[in-house]
Motif scaffolding. Structure first.
Motif, PDB file in Angstrom:
ATOM      1  N   MET B   1       0.881  -1.192   0.000  1.00 45.17           N
ATOM      2  CA  MET B   1       0.000   0.000   0.000  1.00 45.17           C
ATOM      3  C   MET B   1       0.908   1.229   0.000  1.00 45.17           C
ATOM      4  O   MET B   1       2.025   1.199   0.516  1.00 45.17           O
ATOM      5  CB  MET B   1      -0.833  -0.023   1.290  1.00 45.17           C
ATOM      6  N   GLN B   2       0.438   2.257  -0.562  1.00 39.62           N
ATOM      7  CA  GLN B   2       1.310   3.394  -0.833  1.00 39.62           C
ATOM      8  C   GLN B   2       1.802   4.056   0.454  1.00 39.62           C
ATOM      9  O   GLN B   2       2.783   4.786   0.443  1.00 39.62           O
ATOM     10  CB  GLN B   2       0.553   4.412  -1.688  1.00 39.62           C
ATOM     11  N   PHE B   3       1.161   3.811   1.588  1.00 39.27           N
ATOM     12  CA  PHE B   3       1.628   4.443   2.829  1.00 39.27           C
ATOM     13  C   PHE B   3       2.792   3.674   3.436  1.00 39.27           C
ATOM     14  O   PHE B   3       3.544   4.191   4.236  1.00 39.27           O
ATOM     15  CB  PHE B   3       0.475   4.514   3.843  1.00 39.27           C
ATOM     16  N   VAL B   4       2.954   2.408   3.069  1.00 43.53           N
ATOM     17  CA  VAL B   4       3.939   1.577   3.767  1.00 43.53           C
ATOM     18  C   VAL B   4       5.351   1.981   3.352  1.00 43.53           C
ATOM     19  O   VAL B   4       6.232   2.185   4.176  1.00 43.53           O
ATOM     20  CB  VAL B   4       3.668   0.090   3.432  1.00 43.53           C
ATOM     21  N   ALA B   5       5.554   2.186   2.071  1.00 41.67           N
ATOM     22  CA  ALA B   5       6.914   2.472   1.593  1.00 41.67           C
ATOM     23  C   ALA B   5       7.526   3.662   2.331  1.00 41.67           C
ATOM     24  O   ALA B   5       8.608   3.549   2.909  1.00 41.67           O
ATOM     25  CB  ALA B   5       6.855   2.746   0.087  1.00 41.67           C
ATOM     26  N   PRO B   6       6.853   4.837   2.384  1.00 33.89           N
ATOM     27  CA  PRO B   6       7.501   5.951   3.062  1.00 33.89           C
ATOM     28  C   PRO B   6       7.759   5.670   4.528  1.00 33.89           C
ATOM     29  O   PRO B   6       8.800   6.063   5.058  1.00 33.89           O
ATOM     30  CB  PRO B   6       6.515   7.106   2.885  1.00 33.89           C
ATOM     31  N   ILE B   7       6.844   4.972   5.181  1.00 33.69           N
ATOM     32  CA  ILE B   7       7.017   4.738   6.631  1.00 33.69           C
ATOM     33  C   ILE B   7       8.293   3.951   6.878  1.00 33.69           C
ATOM     34  O   ILE B   7       9.153   4.350   7.675  1.00 33.69           O
ATOM     35  CB  ILE B   7       5.770   4.000   7.186  1.00 33.69           C
ATOM     36  N   ILE B   8       8.481   2.870   6.129  1.00 34.02           N
ATOM     37  CA  ILE B   8       9.684   2.050   6.347  1.00 34.02           C
ATOM     38  C   ILE B   8      10.916   2.868   5.979  1.00 34.02           C
ATOM     39  O   ILE B   8      11.881   2.985   6.732  1.00 34.02           O
ATOM     40  CB  ILE B   8       9.603   0.774   5.480  1.00 34.02           C
ATOM     41  N   PHE B   9      10.850   3.492   4.822  1.00 35.90           N
ATOM     42  CA  PHE B   9      12.028   4.200   4.300  1.00 35.90           C
ATOM     43  C   PHE B   9      12.476   5.279   5.284  1.00 35.90           C
ATOM     44  O   PHE B   9      13.643   5.352   5.682  1.00 35.90           O
ATOM     45  CB  PHE B   9      11.646   4.824   2.951  1.00 35.90           C
ATOM     46  N   LEU B  10      11.525   6.081   5.753  1.00 33.82           N
ATOM     47  CA  LEU B  10      11.916   7.169   6.671  1.00 33.82           C
ATOM     48  C   LEU B  10      12.327   6.605   8.023  1.00 33.82           C
ATOM     49  O   LEU B  10      13.237   7.120   8.677  1.00 33.82           O
ATOM     50  CB  LEU B  10      10.755   8.155   6.835  1.00 33.82           C
ATOM     51  N   GLY B  11      11.688   5.511   8.432  1.00 32.85           N
ATOM     52  CA  GLY B  11      12.100   4.899   9.699  1.00 32.85           C
ATOM     53  C   GLY B  11      13.564   4.548   9.649  1.00 32.85           C
ATOM     54  O   GLY B  11      14.349   4.881  10.552  1.00 32.85           O
ATOM     55  N   LEU B  12      13.986   3.937   8.529  1.00 32.77           N
ATOM     56  CA  LEU B  12      15.404   3.569   8.399  1.00 32.77           C
ATOM     57  C   LEU B  12      16.269   4.820   8.465  1.00 32.77           C
ATOM     58  O   LEU B  12      17.253   4.887   9.217  1.00 32.77           O
ATOM     59  CB  LEU B  12      15.614   2.854   7.055  1.00 32.77           C
ATOM     60  N   LEU B  13      15.882   5.828   7.703  1.00 37.96           N
ATOM     61  CA  LEU B  13      16.711   7.050   7.655  1.00 37.96           C
ATOM     62  C   LEU B  13      16.784   7.689   9.035  1.00 37.96           C
ATOM     63  O   LEU B  13      17.849   8.102   9.491  1.00 37.96           O
ATOM     64  CB  LEU B  13      16.106   8.040   6.650  1.00 37.96           C
ATOM     65  N   GLY B  14      15.633   7.739   9.723  1.00 43.43           N
ATOM     66  CA  GLY B  14      15.627   8.338  11.063  1.00 43.43           C
ATOM     67  C   GLY B  14      16.569   7.582  11.978  1.00 43.43           C
ATOM     68  O   GLY B  14      17.407   8.171  12.677  1.00 43.43           O
ATOM     69  N   GLY B  15      16.504   6.255  11.901  1.00 46.96           N
ATOM     70  CA  GLY B  15      17.381   5.449  12.747  1.00 46.96           C
ATOM     71  C   GLY B  15      18.832   5.704  12.412  1.00 46.96           C
ATOM     72  O   GLY B  15      19.673   5.933  13.288  1.00 46.96           O
ATOM     73  N   LEU B  16      19.128   5.789  11.110  1.00 47.09           N
ATOM     74  CA  LEU B  16      20.519   6.044  10.685  1.00 47.09           C
ATOM     75  C   LEU B  16      20.999   7.368  11.269  1.00 47.09           C
ATOM     76  O   LEU B  16      22.093   7.452  11.853  1.00 47.09           O
ATOM     77  CB  LEU B  16      20.564   6.105   9.153  1.00 47.09           C
ATOM     78  N   TYR B  17      20.149   8.382  11.164  1.00 47.51           N
ATOM     79  CA  TYR B  17      20.586   9.701  11.641  1.00 47.51           C
ATOM     80  C   TYR B  17      20.790   9.693  13.150  1.00 47.51           C
ATOM     81  O   TYR B  17      21.802  10.165  13.668  1.00 47.51           O
ATOM     82  CB  TYR B  17      19.531  10.754  11.250  1.00 47.51           C
ATOM     83  N   ALA B  18      19.868   9.069  13.857  1.00 41.39           N
ATOM     84  CA  ALA B  18      19.988   9.049  15.326  1.00 41.39           C
ATOM     85  C   ALA B  18      21.280   8.337  15.723  1.00 41.39           C
ATOM     86  O   ALA B  18      22.085   8.849  16.502  1.00 41.39           O
ATOM     87  CB  ALA B  18      18.783   8.340  15.918  1.00 41.39           C
ATOM     88  N   SER B  19      21.511   7.183  15.133  1.00 41.34           N
ATOM     89  CA  SER B  19      22.701   6.425  15.556  1.00 41.34           C
ATOM     90  C   SER B  19      23.962   7.186  15.177  1.00 41.34           C
ATOM     91  O   SER B  19      24.874   7.352  15.998  1.00 41.34           O
ATOM     92  CB  SER B  19      22.690   5.038  14.924  1.00 41.34           C
ATOM     93  N   SER B  20      23.998   7.734  13.963  1.00 45.50           N
ATOM     94  CA  SER B  20      25.248   8.439  13.582  1.00 45.50           C
ATOM     95  C   SER B  20      25.430   9.671  14.471  1.00 45.50           C
ATOM     96  O   SER B  20      26.536   9.978  14.909  1.00 45.50           O
ATOM     97  CB  SER B  20      25.169   8.859  12.112  1.00 45.50           C
ATOM     98  N   TYR B  21      24.339  10.319  14.811  1.00 49.95           N
ATOM     99  CA  TYR B  21      24.450  11.516  15.665  1.00 49.95           C
ATOM    100  C   TYR B  21      24.994  11.125  17.033  1.00 49.95           C
ATOM    101  O   TYR B  21      25.927  11.735  17.565  1.00 49.95           O
ATOM    102  CB  TYR B  21      23.074  12.175  15.817  1.00 49.95           C
ATOM    103  N   TYR B  22      24.435  10.069  17.561  1.00 47.34           N
ATOM    104  CA  TYR B  22      24.848   9.649  18.912  1.00 47.34           C
ATOM    105  C   TYR B  22      26.297   9.172  18.901  1.00 47.34           C
ATOM    106  O   TYR B  22      27.115   9.598  19.716  1.00 47.34           O
ATOM    107  CB  TYR B  22      23.930   8.534  19.412  1.00 47.34           C
ATOM    108  N   LEU B  23      26.620   8.344  17.888  1.00 49.04           N
ATOM    109  CA  LEU B  23      27.999   7.836  17.830  1.00 49.04           C
ATOM    110  C   LEU B  23      28.978   8.997  17.725  1.00 49.04           C
ATOM    111  O   LEU B  23      29.997   9.061  18.402  1.00 49.04           O
ATOM    112  CB  LEU B  23      28.146   6.901  16.624  1.00 49.04           C
ATOM    113  N   ASN B  24      28.622   9.941  16.896  1.00 47.11           N
ATOM    114  CA  ASN B  24      29.532  11.074  16.703  1.00 47.11           C
ATOM    115  C   ASN B  24      29.672  11.851  18.007  1.00 47.11           C
ATOM    116  O   ASN B  24      30.766  12.252  18.413  1.00 47.11           O
ATOM    117  CB  ASN B  24      28.945  11.983  15.620  1.00 47.11           C
TER     118      ASN B  24
END
Lengths: 313, 63, 190, 214
Positions: B1-24
């Motif tokens: 369904m068209q809502f699922v793709a953005p949710i997963i995609f942004l979830g991944l990106l959000g997680g990436l940003y949080a982890s890189s921010y914290y690690l840094n």
């Protein structure tokens, strides 16, 4: 750095981001149709000009165009296709809307954005050019405008991009003649008497004579721009082949065998609009004259000299 | 369904940003660079990492 | 030819600071000393160049095929921010000298208008890959050029006697105005 | 602090544009006409207040270590939603503002207020602060735009972005006395410098902070 913390943080932001993703796609599903309508409404004014008796237009979204000139395509139901095309002109991008009817005729050309050098580039927006395009089929050649080659080449490349897509879309095979861009007829300028000293002062050598019946064909080498003005080491004269009727000493035919003057300028002499003036001129006639091509004086005169070199031979 | 793709995609990106921010955030500055003064004047962009108000989080790194 | 004129116009004619007003926040803040201006320029060039390539690839291979164009803004922001964080971490870990010259500016660049602008502009102008690379190189060079010129002027400003009200940023703005005038003179270059 | 004081403080003393030099990117670029300036201000006020409210509401649960990433995600989402709405309902204004709507995300005011105020205060106070700062931004950009448009085109006009209804269109300076320089970047810098200097003079004169912009 405890790992529990990282996971907690990562999860937290991942949740926030996915919630925002859901929100965005929801709002997008509401606004996308309206934006689409706006897009068509904005174009509709121009589309109506191209297809006056159709008011049902739909955007064609997926299309292949490697030239990158097609911005958008709209289908006028039952009438044809409209292409919004844009190419970089001399100074700014030129944006146009080309209307092609289902039977492969260009029905209209609307120039939307054009801000090139006034007097030259702007000719693309004026009637003569537009009329030369409208009515042509998707495979006919299009004429450049002499003097504003950059802008008109950009305009024509854009129109050709639309036509190539149309041809593949409709399965018309384009034998390639269409996309050949015929060079424009050069503008003729000053008139020069064949017998004027300007035409006869420089040495011109006849390298070959062939006689058949009462006609003689001379091959003449005549120094043109590159030898007289350019002064490059390896500058070579232009070579002409001139056929004279020895009885009436009237020029029967003239042809450029080898053009060694600057490309793009010198080779305008090969255009039949210039050469045709010689046919029928009588060598001995004192006031026989020919109009040289404006801006291409040296090479035009080299042609006249070649002709005069055959006199009395 | 068209809502699922953005949710997963942004979830991944959000997680990436949080982890890189914290690690840094947690990687300590190379020695000898702790008190590097960027000499950027008293600009009031409080979101910029070098702003005085953010100094105290970076300070924690020394622990 | 088009690439070259794109390159020149991005540096001189529509220079990102003087003509599009982007990157003003660091422009007013950092340019006290020419050395820090150089460091800032280097960091911005590095970030803009690589983030433009990443965001371009992401847009063409993920957002467009799945028809997610409306997600461009948030994806670009997250990608640029993560990229800057990772780069800063790597520089912190492996090269103190690089950190001294470039790394310290990185926190400032995450929320810099110029970086996001270039990423969005590549898509808006419909550049292909080579044009994106050229544009992503030209814009930061223009940024650094103006930043260096500005910082050398500003060093002298601090010792010049400027009226009380104009001290600090207002006079810097006036210098920027004069530079904008000078740069607009280059308009006919391409 | 009384709400009124807080509000007037945001507009005059701590005017985000001229005092704190925040949000310069959009202020200078969009201040070529009062229509664009007001359109931008409305967008900034909406994003600023809503993001302040959301962040204030969530301030307890946001982990301190990743404060700024959370703010960025929230603000980016809000800006994109505002952008989509503007593209749908006010297309002309949307094309006029162009790339500067998405750039609200990196506008230093919104992120700054979220960080400095919203994360430490109640939802109500953050809302008021958002309005105050937003109006400060509007006052700043409106003054800049009014002066620039007046000097560059000799007139001012106000158009309703939703249905293109023209509220007023007055020309004060005959066209041969207009200074087109003010439509260009250099003019923007000069006008901004003069206004910032005036605010400086006004603040130093120490007089009671009478609300200037209203």
């Amino acid at each position: 750095m405890n790992h529990k913390k990282i996971i907690h943080l990562t999860l937290f932001l991942a949740i926030i981001a996915s919630v925002s993703g859901g929100l965005l796609s929801f709002v997008n599903s509401l606004t996308a149709p309206i934006i689409n309508e706006n897009a068509i409404a904005a174009e509709k004014v121009t589309l109506k000009l191209l297809f006056p008796n159709t008011d049902d237009f739909a955007p064609v979204t997926d299309f292949e165009d490697e030239t990158g000139s097609i911005l958008s395509i709209f289908e006028a139901k039952g009438a044809g296709l409209a292409y919004k095309v844009s190419r970089m002109g001399y100074a700014n991008p030129i944006v146009m809307m080309v209307g092609i009817s289902n039977d492969g005729k260009i029905v209209g050309l609307e120039v939307l954005e054009l801000a090139d050098t006034p007097g030259y580039g702007m000719k693309v927006g004026e009637a003569p050019f537009i009329d030369s395009v409208v009515g042509k089929s998707t495979t006919d050649g299009l004429d450049l405008i002499s003097g504003s080659t950059v802008s008109s080449t950009a305009a024509i490349t854009a129109i050709n991009a639309a036509r190539t897509h149309f041809n593949n879309f409709k399965g018309i095979d384009d034998d390639g003649s269409g996309s050949v861009v015929t060079p424009p007829a050069p503008e003729l300028g000053r008139t020069i008497l064949l017998s004027s000293d300007e035409a006869t002062s420089v040495t011109t050598t006849v390298t070959n004579e062939v006689v058949n019946g009462d006609e003689k064909t001379f091959t003449v080498e005549s120094n043109g721009y590159s030898v007289l003005e350019g002064g490059y080491a390896d500058a070579k004269p232009n070579v002409f082949s001139i056929t004279i009727n020895t009885v009436t000493s009237v020029i029967v035919a003239i042809e450029v065998v080898e053009m060694n003057d600057t490309k793009g300028i010198g080779d305008k002499v090969e255009h039949e609009v210039f050469l045709s003036q010689f046919i029928g001129l009588e060598l001995e006639d004192e006031n026989a004259s020919v109009d040289i091509i404006s801006g291409v004086t040296r090479t035009s005169i080299s042609a006249i000299r070649a002709v005069m070199a055959t006199r009395g031979k | 369904m068209q809502f699922v793709a953005p949710i997963i995609f942004l979830g991944l990106l959000g997680g990436l940003y949080a982890s890189s921010y914290y690690l840094n955030l947690k990687t300590p500055k190379p020695e000898g660079c702790e008190d590097l003064d960027v000499s950027c004047g008293s600009c009031s962009i409080s979101s910029c990492g070098l702003h005085p108000s953010n100094k105290e989080i970076i300070g924690e790194v020394k622990s | 030819m088009e690439l070259f004129s794109l390159f020149i116009s991005a540096i001189f004619i529509n220079n990102i600071i003087l003509n599009r007003f982007l990157g003003m926040c660091p422009f007013m803040g950092v340019s006290r000393k020419t050395s820090s201006a150089l460091g800032m320029g280097g960091a911005v060039t590095f970030v803009i160049f690589f983030s433009s390539i990443i965001t371009f690839g992401l847009y063409t291979y993920i957002l467009e095929p799945f028809n997610l164009q409306y997600m461009d803004l948030i994806t670009f922001i997250l990608i640029i921010a993560s990229f800057v964080q990772l780069v800063e971490m790597i520089i912190k870990k492996f090269s103190p000298s690089l950190y001294k010259s470039l790394g310290i500016f990185l926190p400032l660049i995450t929320t810099n208008c110029a970086v996001l602008f270039v990423a969005l502009e590549n898509i808006k102008q419909g550049f292909n890959f080579t044009e994106t690379v050229v544009y992503a190189l030209a814009v930061p060079i223009g940024f650094t050029l103006v930043l260096i010129i500005f910082s050398s002027i500003r060093e002298r400003l601090d010792i010049a006697d400027v009226p009380q009200a104009l001290k600090g940023n207002p006079v810097a703005m006036i210098v920027a105005a004069i530079m904008a005038l000078a740069f607009s003179g280059l308009a006919g270059l391409v | 602090m009384s709400l009124f004081k807080n509000l007037s403080n945001g507009i005059v003393k701590e005017n985000p544009v001229f005092a704190l030099y925040l949000g310069l990117c959009s202020v200078l670029a969009v201040s070529n006409s009062i229509n664009n300036a007001l359109g931008m201000s409305v967008a900034v006020i909406i994003v600023l207040t809503v993001s302040n409210v959301i962040i204030a509401a969530m301030r307890k649960i946001i982990p301190n270590d990743i404060r700024i990433p959370v703010y960025i995600v929230v603000i980016a989402t809000l800006v994109k939603i505002v952008e989509m709405l503007m593209q749908a309902y006010t297309p002309e204004l949307f094309t006029a503002l162009g790339v500067f709507i998405p750039l609200i995300v990196v506008n230093c005011i919104i992120l700054g207020r979220a960080e400095a105020y919203a994360s430490k205060n109640t939802v109500g106070a953050s809302f008021i602060d958002g309005i105050g700062m937003g109006l400060g931004y509007t006052a700043g950009i409106f003054m800049l735009a009014a002066i620039r448009q007046l000097l560059a085109t000799g007139g001012l006009n106000l158009v309703n972005p939703f249905n293109q209804f023209v509220f007023f269109d007055i020309t004060l300076i005959p066209s041969e006395f207009t200074i087109p320089l003010f439509a260009q970047p250099a003019g923007a810098f000069i006008t901004f410098a003069v206004l910032a200097a005036l605010l400086e003079v006004y603040k130093q004169s120490g007089s009671k902070p009478v609300k200037k912009g209203a």
